[in-house]
Each structure stands twice: as structure tokens, then as C-alpha cells.
Design a protein around this motif. Structure first.
Motif, short mmCIF file in Angstrom:
data_model
loop_
_atom_site.label_atom_id
_atom_site.label_comp_id
_atom_site.label_asym_id
_atom_site.label_seq_id
_atom_site.Cartn_x
_atom_site.Cartn_y
_atom_site.Cartn_z
N LYS A 188 -14.06 16.07 25.11
CA LYS A 188 -13.07 14.93 24.47
C LYS A 188 -12.55 15.45 22.93
CE LYS A 188 -12.90 9.96 23.45
NZ LYS A 188 -13.61 8.68 23.27
N PRO A 189 -11.20 15.21 22.87
CA PRO A 189 -10.80 15.83 21.34
C PRO A 189 -10.66 15.04 20.32
CG PRO A 189 -8.78 15.01 22.73
CD PRO A 189 -10.04 15.03 23.61
N SER A 190 -11.51 13.61 20.58
CA SER A 190 -11.77 12.79 19.44
C SER A 190 -13.12 12.26 19.43
CB SER A 190 -10.54 11.69 19.86
OG SER A 190 -10.79 11.04 20.99
N ARG A 191 -13.56 11.58 18.46
CA ARG A 191 -14.94 10.85 18.42
C ARG A 191 -15.35 10.28 19.59
NH1 ARG A 191 -18.17 10.04 14.12
NH2 ARG A 191 -16.38 10.70 12.59
N THR A 212 -16.96 7.55 22.12
CA THR A 212 -17.42 6.09 21.71
C THR A 212 -18.97 5.90 21.78
OG1 THR A 212 -17.49 5.75 24.19
CG2 THR A 212 -15.56 5.32 23.19
N ARG A 254 -14.20 23.07 16.20
CA ARG A 254 -14.39 21.95 17.17
C ARG A 254 -12.95 21.57 17.32
NH1 ARG A 254 -19.80 21.01 17.70
NH2 ARG A 254 -19.22 20.21 19.84
N TYR A 300 -12.25 18.46 17.15
CA TYR A 300 -12.00 17.45 16.80
C TYR A 300 -12.24 17.49 15.20
CZ TYR A 300 -16.88 17.36 17.32
OH TYR A 300 -18.48 17.78 17.51
N ARG A 301 -12.73 18.80 14.78
CA ARG A 301 -13.05 19.24 13.35
C ARG A 301 -12.87 20.54 12.98
NH1 ARG A 301 -17.13 21.26 12.07
NH2 ARG A 301 -18.54 20.57 13.98
#
Length: 367
Positions: A184-187, A189, A262, A264-265
Motif C-alpha cells: 500500500k503506497p499510503s499510511r 488504516t 519506501r 510512502y516515505r
């Protein structure tokens, strides 16, 4: 050879170090002259740093404790074994892992031999490899760091081997986590994060039934997210309840995570990653482990431009095994002016001078 951010890479600069893909093929050869097309391609690949060759850094080399070809071979074996396990899912997972265990042991033995026979401290690779799957490179890096820490702490060869295998397999449980969560490319849940946390137990359950791998190595997978103050998972263990091997891997795991790209970062520089670790001494991470890690990691890799507390600028030219945080440097600028002749100094001999910051975006005036 000098390390710079790709943000300031300009056409005409000469690439100083080959960049490889996960198949072991060169994406960009050492000695190639950068063009606008090459710079755009590096940006697309999310390459943040490259080494360049220039006059001011002539003769500065990157010497690895673990040779690049050994790293590539190790990642290939890890990728093959983990992929086979992922494809099998829950069907015969333990049997599959047992069959692959000889590969893991051979990798650790090769890494151990390289590190034992080298006087070099561990250098963090700066985008030397481009991998689609972060977990395979991460598994290797954590194993390398953990072996180096264990050696510094004077563990026996058999103990270092157990730690190395546990480190390399610490994330094996992620092969049983849904791919859409892993990539998953975002934070994540809260629900997805809770699912992700199961990888520690999944890994332990896979490893504890193997005849070829120590139960202590299995506990490395189980406990590498536990923290001294009880804030970790999956069981919220506190200091004395956490196995010493897992305390080593916890530090190696976090350091590599924050100094790697990463989805997302953006990754941190080694000095920034070490600062994150230092902030957690005594609350999250064991002080003895962190102190040992500081002695075996190149916080300021060769080729890094640094600004000194007295205003001089320099390039890290050689590591200092006795005090890695105070390396040898090549001073090239004083009072904002380039020197007509550079000179070398060891920061250990200048106790009043500190490295104020790393300047990977610094451009020498002549550029």
C-alpha cells in the motif's frame, strides 16, 4: 568519489558508481556522463543519491565489508526462497521453508566470513540497488547489521550465526500478509496496521517448527518489534522479557527501515537514522546494542560532504574504525572559499570540531 542528491545532479557530471537492478544487471554504469534523460530516469526510479567522480573527491573510494557481488547473490537467494513461500501461502509453508533453510545458512556463513575477514565498518548503500520488493533487500541489510553488532558484542560464532539467521528471517511472516497491505503506497488504516502486526507471530509459527533453524532464531521473528518500555508488539514485553538477540535485531531493523526508500516515505541519511536510534536509548532500544552499532556503522560514509562546526567544508575520505563518528576528512573550503590545495585531517585529532551537518545538495562553486 562524492555522494550527492539527484536533486542537484547536473548534465555533464560523471557517475561514480554503478547502479544495479534486482536481476543483477546494471541500470547505470560507472563512468557514464549524466544527461537530462538519465537524470529524469533516476527521478522516475526514485533514486535519491548517486556517487559522482570529480576532481575534488579524486581517490576517495567506497570500500565494502560485504562485497557488492556477495550482496547481489544473497538477495537473489532470499528473493527466490521468500517468493516460493509466498506462492505456497499456507499450504506446506513450513515444509517449503525447511527445504530452503540450507540457502539461509549458506548466506549467513558467507556474510559472517566477509565481515570477520574485513577491517571495514559497514557502509550503508546509497541507492546501489533498485528493487521492486523492499522486503528482500531489507532482510539482507538487517542480517548484515545484526551480525556486525553481535560481533562487536563478542558473541560466539555459533551465536552470531543464530542471530544472523533470525535477522534474515525476521520478516518472513510478511509473506502471509495480504499483498495489498504490504505494498500500500499510503499510511495503513488501524485495521490494516493490526493485520500487519500479525507478521511477527506468523513468522514465529513458521520458524519454530523447523528442524534446521534454532528456536532462538524463531524468537527473533517473534520479538523484533518489542520495545524496552512495553510499547512494542505482539505481546508488549518489557526489557528483561525480551531476548537479547531480538534487542539486536530491533535496532538493525529500525535503522534500515528509516534509511531505505519506501513507497510512502523518502529515506534518511545514515546520520539521521542513527539520531532516531539514539533518541530511543533506554526507552525503546538497549543501550549496549546501540553503542555497539555505533562502532560498526559508517554514520558518515566516504564521499559525504560535511559542514564542520568551525565553518570549514570537507569530504569524508576514510573511516575511523576506533571512532566512526569522527572520520578522516578532506578539507576543501575555508571561509567560504575553495582551497587551492586540499588537506586531510582526522576529526579524532580535532576534539573541538564537530560535524554540524551533511550537505548532499551542496554544489562546489566551479560546478
Amino acid at each position: 568519489m562524492r555522494l550527492i542528491s539527484t536533486k542537484v545532479l547536473q548534465p555533464g557530471m560523471v557517475i561514480g558508481r554503478t547502479i544495479w537492478n534486482e536481476a543483477g544487471r546494471p541500470l547505470l554504469h560507472e563512468g557514464v556522463v549524466a544527461s537530462s534523460q538519465i537524470i529524469n530516469r533516476l527521478s522516475q526510479l526514485n533514486v535519491q543519491y548517486v556517487y559522482i567522480n570529480d576532481k575534488i573527491s579524486q581517490g576517495i573510494e567506497i570500500v565494502e565489508a560485504v562485497p557488492l557481488h556477495a550482496r547481489r547473490q544473497a538477495v537473489e537467494k532470499i528473493t527466490g526462497s521468500f517468493t516460493m513461500l509466498k506462492d505456497r501461502k499456507n499450504v506446506d509453508s513450513t515444509y517449503c521453508l525447511d527445504q530452503q533453510s540450507k540457502h539461509f545458512v549458506s548466506i549467513i556463513d558467507q556474510l559472517l566470513e566477509s565481515i570477520v575477514n574485513s577491517e571495514e565498518i559497514i557502509t550503508v548503500l546509497s541507492d546501489a540497488f533498485i528493487y521492486d520488493e523492499y522486503i528482500y533487500q531489507h532482510s539482507l541489510q538487517v542480517a548484515i547489521y545484526s551480525i556486525a553488532i553481535a560481533r562487536e558484542l563478542k558473541y560466539t560464532s555459533d551465536e552470531v550465526r543464530q542471530i544472523g539467521i533470525g535477522a534474515m528471517l525476521h520478516d518472513v511472516g510478511k509473506m502471509l500478509i495480504p499483498q495489498e497491505i504490504l505494498s500500500k503506497p499510503s499510511r495503513l488504516t488501524n485495521e490494516e496496521y493490526n493485520t500487519m502486526k500479525f507478521h511477527a507471530k506468523y513468522g514465529f509459527d513458521l520458524l519454530r517448527n523447523l528442524h534446521t533453524i534454532s528456536l532462538l532464531s524463531a524468537h527473533c521473528a517473534f520479538q523484533h518489534h518489542e520495545r524496552l518500555d512495553g510499547s512494542g508488539y505482539p505481546r508488549g514485553l518489557i526489557d528483561f522479557e525480551i531476548h537479547p538477540y531480538a534487542k539486536i535485531i530491533a535496532v538493525a531493523d529500525v535503522f534500515d527501515a528509516v534509511t531505505s526508500n519506501r513507497v510512502y516515505r523518502k529515506k534518511m541519511l545514515p546520520s539521521q537514522g542513527m539520531e532516531i536510534i539514539n533518541q530511543g536509548i533506554g526507552t525503546l532500544y538497549d543501550e549496549k546494542v546501540v553503542k555497539a552499532f555505533q562502532k560498526c556503522i559508517a554514520v558518515y560514509p566516504n564521499g559525504t560532504v560535511v559542514l564542520l562546526s568551525d565553518g570549514r567544508r570537507a569530504i569524508v575520505s576514510k573511516q575511523n574504525r576506533m571512532a566512526p563518528e569522527r572520520p578522516w576528512i578532506r578539507i576543501f573550503e575555508e571561509n567560504g572559499e575553495l582551497l587551492s590545495a586540499t588537506y586531510e585531517s582526522c576529526l579524532e585529532d580535532e576534539p573541538a570540531v564537530k560535524i554540524q551537518q551533511v550537505e548532499v545538495e551542496y554544489l562546489i562553486h566551479s560546478e
